[in-house]
Design a protein around this motif. Structure first.
Motif, PDB file in Angstrom:
ATOM      1  N   ARG A   2     112.963  28.865 -12.966  1.00  0.00           N
ATOM      2  CA  ARG A   2     113.024  27.331 -12.017  1.00  0.00           C
ATOM      3  C   ARG A   2     112.248  26.255 -12.899  1.00  0.00           C
ATOM      4  O   ARG A   2     110.783  26.465 -12.994  1.00  0.00           O
ATOM      5  CB  ARG A   2     112.634  27.717 -10.695  1.00  0.00           C
ATOM      6  N   LEU A 207     120.787  17.958 -17.465  1.00  0.00           N
ATOM      7  CA  LEU A 207     120.714  19.244 -16.596  1.00  0.00           C
ATOM      8  C   LEU A 207     120.874  18.878 -15.150  1.00  0.00           C
ATOM      9  O   LEU A 207     121.072  20.003 -14.408  1.00  0.00           O
ATOM     10  CB  LEU A 207     119.818  20.324 -17.094  1.00  0.00           C
ATOM     11  N   ALA A 208     120.528  17.649 -14.466  1.00  0.00           N
ATOM     12  CA  ALA A 208     120.708  17.302 -13.303  1.00  0.00           C
ATOM     13  C   ALA A 208     121.263  15.986 -12.834  1.00  0.00           C
ATOM     14  O   ALA A 208     120.721  15.348 -13.739  1.00  0.00           O
ATOM     15  CB  ALA A 208     119.337  17.678 -12.761  1.00  0.00           C
ATOM     16  N   HIS A 224     114.722  12.885 -15.139  1.00  0.00           N
ATOM     17  CA  HIS A 224     115.527  13.721 -15.911  1.00  0.00           C
ATOM     18  C   HIS A 224     115.081  14.959 -16.244  1.00  0.00           C
ATOM     19  O   HIS A 224     113.838  15.284 -16.806  1.00  0.00           O
ATOM     20  CB  HIS A 224     115.988  13.156 -17.176  1.00  0.00           C
ATOM     21  N   VAL A 225     115.902  16.040 -16.383  1.00  0.00           N
ATOM     22  CA  VAL A 225     115.691  17.208 -17.071  1.00  0.00           C
ATOM     23  C   VAL A 225     116.862  17.262 -18.184  1.00  0.00           C
ATOM     24  O   VAL A 225     118.129  17.226 -17.806  1.00  0.00           O
ATOM     25  CB  VAL A 225     115.960  18.496 -16.437  1.00  0.00           C
ATOM     26  N   SER A 234     123.129  27.016 -16.392  1.00  0.00           N
ATOM     27  CA  SER A 234     122.105  26.351 -15.270  1.00  0.00           C
ATOM     28  C   SER A 234     122.522  25.717 -14.217  1.00  0.00           C
ATOM     29  O   SER A 234     123.843  25.318 -14.122  1.00  0.00           O
ATOM     30  CB  SER A 234     121.069  25.346 -16.137  1.00  0.00           C
ATOM     31  N   ARG A 235     121.978  25.559 -13.087  1.00  0.00           N
ATOM     32  CA  ARG A 235     122.388  24.730 -11.830  1.00  0.00           C
ATOM     33  C   ARG A 235     121.349  23.961 -11.289  1.00  0.00           C
ATOM     34  O   ARG A 235     120.231  24.294 -11.530  1.00  0.00           O
ATOM     35  CB  ARG A 235     123.057  25.679 -10.930  1.00  0.00           C
ATOM     36  N   GLN A 236     121.770  22.676 -10.676  1.00  0.00           N
ATOM     37  CA  GLN A 236     120.840  21.962 -10.239  1.00  0.00           C
ATOM     38  C   GLN A 236     120.321  22.499  -8.913  1.00  0.00           C
ATOM     39  O   GLN A 236     121.373  22.832  -8.090  1.00  0.00           O
ATOM     40  CB  GLN A 236     121.339  20.603  -9.908  1.00  0.00           C
ATOM     41  N   VAL A 252     115.851  22.506 -11.675  1.00  0.00           N
ATOM     42  CA  VAL A 252     116.871  23.129 -12.229  1.00  0.00           C
ATOM     43  C   VAL A 252     116.511  24.549 -12.369  1.00  0.00           C
ATOM     44  O   VAL A 252     115.579  25.012 -12.869  1.00  0.00           O
ATOM     45  CB  VAL A 252     116.997  22.562 -13.652  1.00  0.00           C
ATOM     46  N   ASP A 253     117.639  25.581 -11.933  1.00  0.00           N
ATOM     47  CA  ASP A 253     117.605  26.651 -12.122  1.00  0.00           C
ATOM     48  C   ASP A 253     118.212  27.349 -13.181  1.00  0.00           C
ATOM     49  O   ASP A 253     119.324  26.997 -13.591  1.00  0.00           O
ATOM     50  CB  ASP A 253     117.876  27.558 -10.942  1.00  0.00           C
TER      51      ASP A 253
END
Length: 254
Positions: A2, A207-208, A224-225, A234-236, A252-253
Motif C-alpha cells: 500500500r 494511479l488514482a 497524485h500517485v 493496482s487499485r485505488q 493505492v494498493d
C-alpha cells in the motif's frame, strides 16, 4: 503493498491551529500505508508544539526507515530562509516533506527545486491580523530506492508550488531527475496540478482519481500517485476521512 500520500497541513485543521499529537498518530495508523509520502511537515516548530511529525508518523505506521527533508527553516507564514542539504538534520524551525517506509531502503535521494521567481502573495497573519507579503517557497523531492515485495522500486514524495506554470516546470524537471534513478518509479504528492495537466506534464499514468481539496468539500484533485513505468496491477483504496488537514489522502494498493 500500500502506497499513500497526504498533505497534512502540519497536523492542524483548516479552522483550528492546534495540533493534537494523538489525533495525528491515529490518523497515520488508520492509513496503514507501507510507503507514505507526507507534505507540509513540521519538525520543532512552535505552531505544532515542537513535535517531530515525521518521527510520530514513523512510529504510528511501524516504518523501519524515514527521511524528513526541510525546504524552509522558519515558519512559512513569517520570516524564513531556504533550507539546504546542511539542514537535513535540523531539529528546530524546520518545514518540508517526508517519506516513510516499512520496507528496507537501499538508498535515499534528494532533489531541490527553485521557487517561482518574482512572486509575492498577500496573507493575513492569524496572530497579528496584519497582511504580510509572502514569497514563494523553495521545493524539493525526496525519493527512496526500496526493496518491496514486488522488487526494487524508487518511490518519491513531492510538494510543488501553487504558482501556475512554475509547478509544471517543477514536475517536468522532477520527472526527468526521477528517471535517472532505478525503476520502476512512482511519484506521490501534492503537485498543485489538476489530473490532466499532471498526467501530460509527467508523461505518465495516474494511479488514482478523485477530488482531494478542500477536504471538507473536495472539488479538485491536487494530490497524485503517478508513474511512467510498467507496474503490477493496482487499485485505488478507500481512504478514511481524517479529522485534520485541508487535503484528503490518496491510497493505492498493489
Amino acid at each position: 503493498m500500500r502506497l499513500a500520500t497526504w498533505n497534512i497541513l502540519h497536523g492542524r485543521t483548516h479552522a483550528d491551529p492546534a495540533v493534537d499529537e494523538d489525533r495525528f498518530r491515529r490518523a497515520i495508523g488508520d492509513l496503514d500505508a507501507d510507503v507514505l509520502a507526507l507534505q507540509e511537515v513540521d519538525r520543532g516548530q512552535s505552531r505544532s508544539g515542537h513535535i517531530d511529525l515525521t518521527a510520530v508518523a514513523a512510529e504510528a505506521m511501524g516504518a523501519t526507515a524515514s527521511r524528513f527533508v526541510p525546504t524552509v527553516i522558519g515558519d512559512p507564514a513569517r520570516p524564513w530562509r531556504p533550507a539546504g542539504d546542511d539542514d537535513l538534520d535540523a531539529t528546530a524551525d524546520a518545514y518540508g516533506i517526508a517519506l516513510l517506509s516499512r520496507y528496507p531502503v537501499l538508498r535515499w535521494h534528494v532533489h531541490r527545486l527553485p521557487p517561482a521567481p518574482m512572486f509575492r502573495a498577500p496573507v493575513v497573519d492569524p496572530e497579528t491580523h496584519r497582511v504580510v507579503w509572502l514569497r514563494d517557497e523553495p521545493r524539493a523531492i525526496v525519493a527512496a530506492t526500496i526493496r518491496t515485495p514486488h522488487g526494487v522500486w524508487t518511490i518519491a514524495s513531492a510538494h510543488l508550488t501553487f504558482v501556475q506554470g512554475t509547478n509544471a516546470q517543477q514536475l517536468r524537471h522532477g520527472m526527468r531527475w526521477l528517471r535517472t534513478l532505478p525503476g520502476p518509479r512512482v511519484l506521490m504528492g501534492d503537485l498543485n496540478l489538476p489530473p490532466g495537466m499532471a498526467r501530460r506534464v509527467a508523461r505518465g499514468r495516474l494511479l488514482a482519481r478523485g477530488a482531494t481539496y478542500p477536504s471538507h468539500r473536495p472539488l479538485v484533485q491536487l494530490d497524485h500517485v503517478l508513474s511512467a513505468d510498467q507496474l503490477p496491477p493496482s487499485r485505488q483504496a478507500r481512504a478514511p476521512r481524517p479529522a485534520f488537514s485541508d487535503h484528503l489522502p490518496v491510497v493505492v494498493d498493489f
